[in-house]
Design a protein around this motif. Structure first.
Motif, mmCIF file in Angstrom:
data_model
loop_
_atom_site.group_PDB
_atom_site.id
_atom_site.type_symbol
_atom_site.label_atom_id
_atom_site.label_comp_id
_atom_site.label_asym_id
_atom_site.label_seq_id
_atom_site.Cartn_x
_atom_site.Cartn_y
_atom_site.Cartn_z
ATOM 1 N N HIS A 205 0.942 -0.976 -0.087
ATOM 2 C CA HIS A 205 -0.193 -0.370 0.225
ATOM 3 C C HIS A 205 0.796 1.288 -0.081
ATOM 4 O O HIS A 205 0.262 1.690 -0.751
ATOM 5 C CB HIS A 205 -0.699 0.357 1.305
ATOM 6 C CG HIS A 205 -1.735 1.536 1.360
ATOM 7 N ND1 HIS A 205 -2.663 1.523 1.161
ATOM 8 C CD2 HIS A 205 -1.422 2.349 1.776
ATOM 9 C CE1 HIS A 205 -3.928 2.482 1.431
ATOM 10 N NE2 HIS A 205 -2.902 3.380 1.781
ATOM 11 N N HIS B 212 1.643 4.509 -3.351
ATOM 12 C CA HIS B 212 1.473 6.006 -2.526
ATOM 13 C C HIS B 212 3.169 6.329 -3.760
ATOM 14 O O HIS B 212 2.741 7.363 -4.208
ATOM 15 C CB HIS B 212 1.673 5.492 -1.569
ATOM 16 C CG HIS B 212 0.013 5.727 -1.173
ATOM 17 N ND1 HIS B 212 -0.932 6.343 -1.267
ATOM 18 C CD2 HIS B 212 -0.182 5.847 0.041
ATOM 19 C CE1 HIS B 212 -2.138 6.013 -1.079
ATOM 20 N NE2 HIS B 212 -1.298 5.790 0.722
ATOM 21 N N TYR C 23 -11.816 1.709 2.220
ATOM 22 C CA TYR C 23 -11.155 2.902 2.585
ATOM 23 C C TYR C 23 -10.752 3.492 0.762
ATOM 24 O O TYR C 23 -10.085 4.591 0.961
ATOM 25 C CB TYR C 23 -10.093 2.032 3.225
ATOM 26 C CG TYR C 23 -9.107 3.673 3.612
ATOM 27 C CD1 TYR C 23 -9.245 4.167 4.330
ATOM 28 C CD2 TYR C 23 -7.326 3.529 2.784
ATOM 29 C CE1 TYR C 23 -8.520 5.616 4.768
ATOM 30 C CE2 TYR C 23 -6.456 4.319 3.546
ATOM 31 C CZ TYR C 23 -7.360 5.165 4.201
ATOM 32 O OH TYR C 23 -6.459 6.704 4.746
ATOM 33 N N GLU D 214 -5.663 6.776 -2.963
ATOM 34 C CA GLU D 214 -5.827 5.593 -1.546
ATOM 35 C C GLU D 214 -6.990 4.385 -2.273
ATOM 36 O O GLU D 214 -6.266 4.078 -2.372
ATOM 37 C CB GLU D 214 -6.664 5.831 -0.642
ATOM 38 C CG GLU D 214 -6.038 6.762 0.370
ATOM 39 C CD GLU D 214 -4.991 6.655 0.857
ATOM 40 O OE1 GLU D 214 -4.837 4.974 0.724
ATOM 41 O OE2 GLU D 214 -4.403 7.105 1.370
HETATM 42 ZN ZN LIG Z 1 -2.467 5.012 2.259
#
Ligand SMILES: [Zn+2]
Length: 285
Positions: A179, A183, A233, A240
């Motif tokens: 994750h 990013h 999320y 995200e």
């Molecule tokens: Zn994140």
């Protein structure tokens, strides 16, 4: 005489620029050769044991990708500093498992090993972080517990208990290292906006169309309280969404393809691989 002096003064910045370009080119060349050398070295036996014991995804990879990952891990560990926080001790298990999960994302991407930052800070477990934002005239400070975060042009911060859980269970759809490093891929083209660098210029139009539509679906599902293979999320922002779908793509590929075939096809093109090739759970749930 005066004219000669002007020419001399004018030529100084040109010479400085030329020298800078020369040195920069030389550094790029040196780094390239160092990477090639590191990639070709056999993985130390200790590192291999760590991967086999704690990162089951490694053993399921085809031989060619196992070798690639081993090479990437060695370059990554050479170029990044992994530092303990909150009294946490950095061991080779910590270093190898962070590198392995981060480099799974760049297995086939023509890579630059996450440029623009060097430090990865590791807390022993979920940590508390403060963040401030403005609400009208007020400056509000909020406190939250976190498993990881990625600062734009800054460090990646990780909680070790989540890193280890992510390495050991590569089928639950959650992986904090993937994750946070998604990013980092996202910010390679400046903004962290859910649009990473894509392998070819022709892919951007379709990527934007598919991702926008799918993000809208996830936002609607979040509003309606509906479940999806993609964690809710992901509906909080396009950045995200990219990071969360990356986790799902690598950990639940059959389910993601079954429920979101167009999205899955885009991620296959983005990462230049198909995780179904080594996934041992064949059926969508
Ligand atoms: Zn994140």
């Amino acid at each position: 005489m005066r004219q000669t002096l002007i020419y001399c003064l004018l030529s100084i910045p040109i010479l400085v620029m030329a020298g800078w370009f020369y040195l920069d080119k030389r550094n790029v060349k040196k780094r390239k050769w160092k990477r090639i050398t590191l990639q070709a070295q056999p993985l130390p036996a200790e590192y291999l044991h760590i991967l086999q014991a704690e990162f089951p995804l490694y053993s399921r990879l085809p031989d060619e990708l196992q070798q690639k990952l081993a090479g990437h891990i060695q370059v990554f560990l050479d170029e990044k500093d992994i530092l303990g926080r909150g009294g946490f001790e950095i061991t080779n298990t910590v270093r190898v498992l962070i590198a392995a999960q981060a480099c799974t994302l760049i297995l086939n991407r023509p890579g630059n090993y996450y440029p623009g930052f060097r430090s990865i800070l590791v807390y022993p477990e979920t940590y508390v972080a403060n963040s401030t934002h403005r609400d009208g005239m007020l400056q509000v400070t909020a406190t939250s517990t976190r498993a990881g975060e990625s600062w734009q042009r800054g460090p990646v911060i990780l909680a070790w208990d989540h890193v280890l859980q992510g390495a050991r269970d590569s089928r639950d759809g959650h992986n904090v290292v993937m994750h946070e490093f998604a990013h980092k891929l996202d910010e390679e083209n400046a903004a962290m906006d859910g649009l990473p660098l894509l392998p070819t210029a022709g892919q951007y139009k379709q990527w934007s169309e598919v991702l926008s539509a799918e993000f809208g679906i996830q936002q609607q599902k979040l509003a309606d309280g509906d479940e999806d293979v993609i964690d809710s999320y992901g509906a909080t922002s396009p950045a995200e969404f990219f990071a969360v779908v990356t986790e799902t793509f690598f950990e639940k590929p059959y389910q993601l393809e079954h429920h979101h075939p167009q999205l899955y096809a885009q991620f296959k093109q983005c990462y230049l691989l198909d995780p179904k090739d080594w996934c041992d759970i064949k059926h969508p749930r």
